[in-house]
Design a protein around this motif. Sequence first.
Motif, PDB file in Angstrom:
ATOM      1  N   PRO A   1     -12.229 -77.467   1.646  1.00 38.58           N
ATOM      2  CA  PRO A   1     -13.014 -76.276   1.279  1.00 38.58           C
ATOM      3  C   PRO A   1     -14.314 -76.107   2.055  1.00 38.58           C
ATOM      4  CG  PRO A   1     -12.133 -77.297  -0.693  1.00 38.58           C
ATOM      5  CD  PRO A   1     -11.810 -78.233   0.449  1.00 38.58           C
TER       6      PRO A   1
ATOM      7  N   GLU B   1      -5.998 -74.311   1.938  1.00 36.52           N
ATOM      8  CA  GLU B   1      -6.637 -75.607   1.718  1.00 36.52           C
ATOM      9  C   GLU B   1      -5.576 -76.704   1.670  1.00 36.52           C
ATOM     10  OE1 GLU B   1      -9.134 -78.019  -1.752  1.00 36.52           O
ATOM     11  OE2 GLU B   1      -8.931 -75.832  -1.881  1.00 36.52           O
TER      12      GLU B   1
ATOM     13  N   SER C   1      -5.344 -79.539  -3.331  1.00 37.11           N
ATOM     14  CA  SER C   1      -6.768 -79.524  -3.623  1.00 37.11           C
ATOM     15  C   SER C   1      -7.107 -80.618  -4.623  1.00 37.11           C
ATOM     16  CB  SER C   1      -7.190 -78.160  -4.188  1.00 37.11           C
ATOM     17  OG  SER C   1      -8.558 -78.180  -4.549  1.00 37.11           O
TER      18      SER C   1
ATOM     19  N   THR D   1     -10.049 -80.505  -6.101  1.00 36.98           N
ATOM     20  CA  THR D   1     -11.107 -79.931  -6.944  1.00 36.98           C
ATOM     21  C   THR D   1     -10.671 -78.703  -7.720  1.00 36.98           C
ATOM     22  OG1 THR D   1     -11.921 -78.611  -5.071  1.00 36.98           O
ATOM     23  CG2 THR D   1     -12.925 -80.775  -5.422  1.00 36.98           C
ATOM     24  N   LEU D   2      -9.627 -78.007  -7.248  1.00 34.41           N
ATOM     25  CA  LEU D   2      -9.231 -76.752  -7.877  1.00 34.41           C
ATOM     26  C   LEU D   2      -7.798 -76.805  -8.372  1.00 34.41           C
ATOM     27  CD1 LEU D   2     -10.696 -74.176  -5.319  1.00 34.41           C
ATOM     28  CD2 LEU D   2     -11.671 -74.818  -7.518  1.00 34.41           C
ATOM     29  N   SER D   3      -7.560 -76.160  -9.485  1.00 33.19           N
ATOM     30  CA  SER D   3      -6.198 -75.966  -9.964  1.00 33.19           C
ATOM     31  C   SER D   3      -5.760 -74.565  -9.556  1.00 33.19           C
ATOM     32  CB  SER D   3      -6.132 -76.099 -11.486  1.00 33.19           C
ATOM     33  OG  SER D   3      -6.500 -77.402 -11.886  1.00 33.19           O
TER      34      SER D   3
ATOM     35  N   ILE E   1      -3.854 -72.438  -1.526  1.00 33.39           N
ATOM     36  CA  ILE E   1      -3.987 -73.882  -1.707  1.00 33.39           C
ATOM     37  C   ILE E   1      -2.635 -74.564  -1.568  1.00 33.39           C
ATOM     38  CG2 ILE E   1      -4.579 -75.721  -3.340  1.00 33.39           C
ATOM     39  CD1 ILE E   1      -6.551 -73.759  -4.630  1.00 33.39           C
TER      40      ILE E   1
END
Length: 279
Positions: free
Chosen positions: A95, A124, A144, A146-148, A141
């Motif tokens: 990111p 990402e 990742s 950090t992110l869902s 994505i």
Amino acid sequence: MSASCPAHATKHLPVLPYTFGDTIFHLSQLQNGVSNGTALWLGGQCLAVYLAESHARYKSSQHPCPRALELGSGIGLTALSLSSLGWDVVATDIPYVIDSVLSNNIRINQHVLPQGSGQIELRELDWLVSPEDWHWDHPDIIASSTLSPLPVDRSVTLLSPPYDILCTADTLYDSALVTPLLRSLHAISTLSAAASPNNRPPFILLCIERRDPALVDRFLHEATAVWHLSLHRVPHKKLARAVQKHYPQWTSDDWEGVELWKLRLITSPRSVDKKSSCK
């Protein structure tokens, strides 16, 4: 400052005009110590000119346009170069790199790409995430930490496997990333081979500077011994011809230590075309 100077002479430039063929890209870069991926490096420059001369040998008939995935796209030179050569490209990074340089560089340079260029898809891909947790059906994505990912719009057509080539440049600089990078290359190669009509995995092009010989040697050993990747170095003379054609003012000292390696997943004793792997 010349648009084709070696990367070590241009890192101070916040926006780098960069000539590739008949196109001039304007590439934003940062040298703030936060990430190695926000500035241009020599490996990316040498990979770009090698592809300019040799990309046609990696094309297949699986897609209307040949298809590539790049790991660690950085400021976007390889992705933009391949696109200008008629390739569809999945450009991936973490990111911070995407938000600080890559996304904007892809966006502002797409209008200068020549007619017939391929599309670029930016996603990402964090190598530290196990491939079991990757999302190939998400537009933003793949992986990742950090992110869902939000629910997927199934109407969006993505540049999914199989890929004709996987590319990565200047990505050997931290011992903690060696295994995650190889695991990611192995996973994408396996998935791409499974999706290919002839079950052939893509070639992997790795362009690096041998700044840390022990680190490079560890990567190459692990690639063959653990991840079952065939390994061939593109002859220096072949890479030198491409560099001299596109950067005629460069001396050998300007890009000393750059190596281009060609890897491929070994799926069977006959899966690797040794006759063509180093030519």
